[in-house]
Design an enzyme around this catalytic site. Structure first.
Site, mmCIF file in Angstrom:
data_model
loop_
_atom_site.group_PDB
_atom_site.id
_atom_site.type_symbol
_atom_site.label_atom_id
_atom_site.label_comp_id
_atom_site.label_asym_id
_atom_site.label_seq_id
_atom_site.Cartn_x
_atom_site.Cartn_y
_atom_site.Cartn_z
ATOM 1 C CG ASP A 40 1.663 9.731 -1.659
ATOM 2 O OD1 ASP A 40 1.414 9.371 -2.830
ATOM 3 O OD2 ASP A 40 2.803 10.042 -1.286
ATOM 4 C CG ASP A 75 -10.369 -1.509 2.140
ATOM 5 O OD1 ASP A 75 -11.508 -1.026 2.303
ATOM 6 O OD2 ASP A 75 -9.870 -2.336 2.918
ATOM 7 C CG ASP A 83 -14.549 2.913 3.415
ATOM 8 O OD1 ASP A 83 -15.261 2.399 2.525
ATOM 9 O OD2 ASP A 83 -14.457 2.453 4.563
ATOM 10 C CE LYS A 142 4.235 5.903 -1.989
ATOM 11 N NZ LYS A 142 4.072 7.349 -1.755
ATOM 12 C CE1 TYR A 159 -6.145 -5.261 2.723
ATOM 13 C CE2 TYR A 159 -7.953 -4.973 1.206
ATOM 14 C CZ TYR A 159 -7.123 -4.472 2.175
ATOM 15 O OH TYR A 159 -7.282 -3.178 2.601
#
Ligand code: NAD
Length: 354
Positions: free
Chosen positions: A221, A245, A249, A189, A142
């Site tokens: 994942d 992020d 959620d 990852k 970001y």
């Protein structure tokens, strides 16, 4: 203790929910003999209307001089036409940056009284779910360089992390794990990304300082899948900005109710920014319909993380449980057989329990 708390009610339902959190904090102050001094400042659309910008230098300076900051929410249709650089949300980003808060903490617990709102099967909820999700907030893809080719047909976003950025986040994760069930899951990852390999090495190095903490490493994942299949396995989870992020959620969806979820954003010291995870809910603003419990539980996090008042934080959390046990519900969490009350009454009930 004496503490200075800046209030940033913001827009929409922000002022209503912050007022109820203040009522509860005053009740805690009375019961435990603390003096909390409140200083209300403008943020978001309210600040644009009064001062022309979503966050003034004075408001930011007040936040940085306080022990902690409690926020409502910002934004709403009134400011949708404002130029992008001066929109209400920009005020929030400037606030986070200006306060140097780099770790976002989101607890995910399922209040047993509201288990019906959780989208998971009842057998998955047979063990208690109590997760503290920690998301790095100021690095990652970001904030990396971006590019777009001249013909607009090719784009890049750079993912970048420094060891320092990873280690300061991981430190908060380990310290919290020590105060909880001493389990920490680091999500990355590392089978593909170099940033993730740096992340994992840094966490592995720090783990040596915390031999009591049981550390696991999980690819993002798999973590997304495990959160749904077996959420009770997690205690503290730490991850980068992008993965966090999405996973935070996902954990909010598991808890089932937007209005119930608190959050904290912390930096190097004890000062922090506390806010519910939802937005300004313009559709119900000013109608005494908002659920203030996410903000009230954020105030509990403020007591715990910025003021070191664990018993007082627990008193708020227990009071919320008792109010739910007594069957009181705002409209967003109401179900048959429960007593529907408004925002102000909910704050009053929690304060009475304290
Ligand atoms: P929202 O979270 O404000 O509302 C989504 C839905 O949930 C609405 O139906 C709303 O009524 C309901 N809801 C939210 N909080 C509630 C509460 N405490 N009690 C009862 N019901 C509640 O999201 P949105 O509608 O997408 O956004 C509205 C505005 O908020 C936008 O301007 C957006 O940019 C802003 N926003 C701000 C923040 C923030 O300040 N941190 C976060 C998200 C969105």
């Amino acid at each position: 203790m004496q503490a200075q708390i800046v209030l940033l009610p913001g827009d929409g339902i922000g002022p209503e929910i912050v007022e109820q959190a203040v009522r509860v904090l005053r009740a805690v102050g009375e019961k435990f003999g603390h003096t909390f001094a409140f200083d209300a400042q403008l943020l978001g659309g309210a600040s644009i209307d009064a001062c022309g910008v979503p966050l003034t230098d004075e408001a930011l300076a007040a936040c940085n001089a306080a022990d902690a900051v409690l926020m409502g929410a910002v934004g709403g249709p009134k400011w949708d036409g404002v130029e992008p650089a001066r929109r209400p949300e920009k005020g929030l980003l400037a606030l986070r940056k200006g306060m140097g808060v780099f770790a976002n903490l989101r607890p995910c617990t399922i209040h047993r009284q509201l288990a019906g709102a959780c989208p998971l099967r009842p057998d998955i909820l047979s063990e208690p779910i109590d997760i503290l999700m920690l998301r790095e907030l100021t690095g990652d893809i970001y904030f990396g360089k971006r590019s777009r080719s001249a013909d607009r047909a090719y784009a890049t976003d750079e993912m970048a992390y420094s060891r320092e950025e990873v280690s300061r986040l991981a430190r908060i994760g380990f310290e919290n794990a020590m105060k909880r069930r001493k389990r920490l899951c680091s999500v990355d990852k590392a089978n593909v990304l170099e940033c993730s390999r740096l992340w994992r090495e840094t966490v592995q190095e720090m783990a040596k300082e915390y031999p009591e903490v049981d550390v696991t490493y999980m690819y993002v994942d798999n973590a997304a899948m495990q959160l749904i299949l077996h959420p009770a396995q997690f205690d503290v989870m730490i991850t980068g900005n992008l993965f966090g992020d999405i996973l935070s959620d996902e954990s909010a969806a598991i808890a089932g109710s937007l209005g119930m979820m608190p959050s904290a954003s912390l930096g190097a010291g004890t000062r922090g920014l506390y806010e519910p995870i939802h937005g300004s809910a313009p559709d119900i603003a000013g109608k005494d319909l908002a659920n203030p419990l996410g903000t009230i539980l954020s105030a509990a996090m403020l007591l715990r993380h910025s003021l070191g008042l664990e018993a007082e934080a627990a008193a708020i959390e227990n009071a919320v449980e008792k109010v739910l046990d007594a069957g009181y519900r705002t409209a967003d969490i109401w179900s048959e057989g429960c007593t529907k009350i408004g925002c102000a009454q909910m704050g009053e009930q929690v304060a009475m329990q304290i």
